[in-house]
Motif scaffolding. Structure first.
Motif, mmCIF file in Angstrom:
data_model
loop_
_atom_site.group_PDB
_atom_site.id
_atom_site.type_symbol
_atom_site.label_atom_id
_atom_site.label_comp_id
_atom_site.label_asym_id
_atom_site.label_seq_id
_atom_site.Cartn_x
_atom_site.Cartn_y
_atom_site.Cartn_z
ATOM 1 N N ARG A 104 34.392 8.449 38.850
ATOM 2 C CA ARG A 104 34.770 7.191 38.196
ATOM 3 C C ARG A 104 34.428 7.282 36.707
ATOM 4 N NH1 ARG A 104 34.981 2.938 42.136
ATOM 5 N NH2 ARG A 104 35.233 3.961 44.176
ATOM 6 N N PRO A 105 35.214 6.659 35.822
ATOM 7 C CA PRO A 105 34.901 6.691 34.396
ATOM 8 C C PRO A 105 33.671 5.847 34.057
ATOM 9 C CG PRO A 105 36.801 5.299 34.800
ATOM 10 C CD PRO A 105 36.489 5.974 36.109
ATOM 11 N N PHE A 106 33.062 6.155 32.933
ATOM 12 C CA PHE A 106 31.839 5.481 32.496
ATOM 13 C C PHE A 106 32.021 3.965 32.448
ATOM 14 C CE2 PHE A 106 28.947 4.069 29.024
ATOM 15 C CZ PHE A 106 27.737 4.479 29.576
ATOM 16 N N GLU A 107 33.178 3.530 31.976
ATOM 17 C CA GLU A 107 33.429 2.092 31.810
ATOM 18 C C GLU A 107 33.562 1.370 33.152
ATOM 19 O OE1 GLU A 107 34.293 4.303 28.247
ATOM 20 O OE2 GLU A 107 35.045 4.536 30.310
ATOM 21 N N ALA A 108 33.751 2.111 34.239
ATOM 22 C CA ALA A 108 33.969 1.494 35.554
ATOM 23 C C ALA A 108 32.703 1.475 36.397
ATOM 24 C CB ALA A 108 35.078 2.235 36.295
ATOM 25 N N ALA A 109 31.539 1.663 35.789
ATOM 26 C CA ALA A 109 30.283 1.732 36.550
ATOM 27 C C ALA A 109 30.025 0.476 37.392
ATOM 28 C CB ALA A 109 29.116 2.009 35.614
ATOM 29 N N PRO A 110 30.216 -0.757 36.880
ATOM 30 C CA PRO A 110 29.935 -1.935 37.718
ATOM 31 C C PRO A 110 30.803 -1.986 38.974
ATOM 32 C CG PRO A 110 30.070 -2.555 35.404
ATOM 33 C CD PRO A 110 30.569 -1.154 35.497
ATOM 34 N N GLU A 111 32.091 -1.689 38.826
ATOM 35 C CA GLU A 111 32.985 -1.709 39.983
ATOM 36 C C GLU A 111 32.617 -0.591 40.968
ATOM 37 O OE1 GLU A 111 33.958 -1.703 36.827
ATOM 38 O OE2 GLU A 111 34.724 -3.757 36.603
ATOM 39 N N ALA A 112 32.206 0.546 40.437
ATOM 40 C CA ALA A 112 31.810 1.651 41.304
ATOM 41 C C ALA A 112 30.590 1.277 42.143
ATOM 42 C CB ALA A 112 31.511 2.890 40.457
ATOM 43 N N LEU A 113 29.616 0.627 41.521
ATOM 44 C CA LEU A 113 28.433 0.198 42.264
ATOM 45 C C LEU A 113 28.764 -0.885 43.276
ATOM 46 C CD1 LEU A 113 25.641 0.214 39.525
ATOM 47 C CD2 LEU A 113 25.674 1.547 41.634
ATOM 48 N N GLU A 114 29.701 -1.744 42.926
ATOM 49 C CA GLU A 114 30.111 -2.789 43.869
ATOM 50 C C GLU A 114 30.799 -2.165 45.091
ATOM 51 O OE1 GLU A 114 29.910 -6.831 44.821
ATOM 52 O OE2 GLU A 114 29.000 -5.665 43.202
ATOM 53 N N ASP A 115 31.637 -1.161 44.858
ATOM 54 C CA ASP A 115 32.273 -0.460 45.979
ATOM 55 C C ASP A 115 31.217 0.224 46.845
ATOM 56 O OD1 ASP A 115 34.796 -1.234 45.219
ATOM 57 O OD2 ASP A 115 35.309 0.659 44.237
#
Length: 326
Positions: free
Chosen positions: A301-312
């Motif tokens: 996942r890209p750096f900017e997508a960290a919150p969504e990645a953690l939510e997933d």
């Protein structure tokens, strides 16, 4: 430089904020790492919620595993130089979800140039947990039957591969047909969809009624309590986490009657209590990776997508290891 900060506690997608921060400088015995890959773990979700064993002061940056290139070393550092590729264990409150981090030189591990940074970033939390579970806590032997729960997850996918590398026969559970197929590709001889099948009866059937010699469970809840029902005589059950969110009660009479060992594993404290063991285990894991005997299943996942990645990750919508890359 940019870093993700948690200033109030809550769900990752609600509380993570991307901020500009001063570029870090190393002190005595410290190293600055330019982070190319940050491997996420379920404890990062718990940290955001304030529900983990470790509770850093606010604000803090999550991220417990990092890989990148050494930019600068502080006074007194030996064996590490600018330009080296390395993996690191960050120390909170300055976690790895940042473009640059300062870490103790004791927690920097140089790696070969041939090894991809996104893959080696996975070799601390989950792969070390799985390795410690199988080899240190359970003393796995070739030919034993290993049951791995959540086999398409971080710890589970690592445990399947390391179990196969150790010569075990592996049975795995997962929560969908797609994840069951992932378990098979990773090396599981039997893969069970726990949403449509009873893993207890399937495990007993696959072992001619004996049960599994060794069970690795990072889920907890009813998964752990039911695992006791399909554990072999003198079998071992490794409690490696509670990703399901429930800490179960155990039927102690089953443990007694079948001489079962219920063994806990919390890998994190080994970093401080036995750093040489952690380093030796990492060396073995790097060798297995270099030989092609293990290969982390990476969801980039890209750096900017960290919150969504953690939510997933929090809602078990991921497979393998989620790695934030730059």
């Amino acid at each position: 430089m940019r870093a993700w900060l948690v200033e109030t506690l809550g769900e990752p997608h609600e509380v993570l904020d991307l901020r500009d921060r001063p570029a870090p400088r190393p002190g005595a015995g410290e190293v600055v790492l330019d982070v190319a890959a940050c491997s996420l773990n379920f404890p990062d979700v718990l940290l955001c919620r304030g529900a983990y064993q470790q509770r850093p002061d606010l604000p803090f940056t999550p991220g417990l595993e990092a890989a990148g290139t050494v930019l600068e070393v502080g006074p007194g550092v030996t064996g590490v130089a600018p330009g080296m590729r390395a993996i690191a264990i960050p120390q909170l409150p300055s976690g790895a979800l940042a473009e640059r981090i300062v870490v103790s030189a004791q927690h920097i591990y140089p790696i070969k140039d041939s090894l991809p940074l996104d893959l080696v970033s996975c070799l601390f939390g989950t792969y070390q947990t799985a390795h410690f579970a199988l080899h240190r806590r359970a003393r796995i032997e070739p030919g034993e039957t290993l049951l791995v729960h959540a086999g398409a997850g971080g710890v589970g996918s690592a445990a399947i591969q390391l179990g196969v590398a150790a010569g075990a026969r592996v049975i795995a559970t997962a929560g969908s047909a797609e994840k069951v197929e992932i378990c098979r590709r990773l090396g599981a001889e039997v893969a069970i969809d726990y949403n449509s099948e009873d893993f207890v009866s399937r495990t007993l059937e696959a072992t001619d009624g004996r049960g599994a010699d060794l069970i690795v469970d990072p889920v907890g809840g009813s998964v752990l309590s039911n695992s006791i029902k399909c554990t072999a005589w003198e079998g071992r059950v490794i409690v490696a986490g509670f990703a399901g969110g429930e800490i179960p009660s155990i039927a102690a009479n089953r443990i007694l009657m079948r001489n079962i060992s219920l063994v806990g594993l919390h890998w994190g404290p080994y970093v401080q209590r036995d750093p040489e063991l952690v380093r030796d285990t990492l060396t073995e894991l790097l060798d297995l990776l270099d030989q092609g005997r293990i290969r982390p299943l990476v969801d980039r996942r890209p750096f900017e997508a960290a919150p969504e990645a953690l939510e997933d990750l929090a809602h078990r919508r991921t497979s393998g290891k989620v790695v934030i890359v730059r």
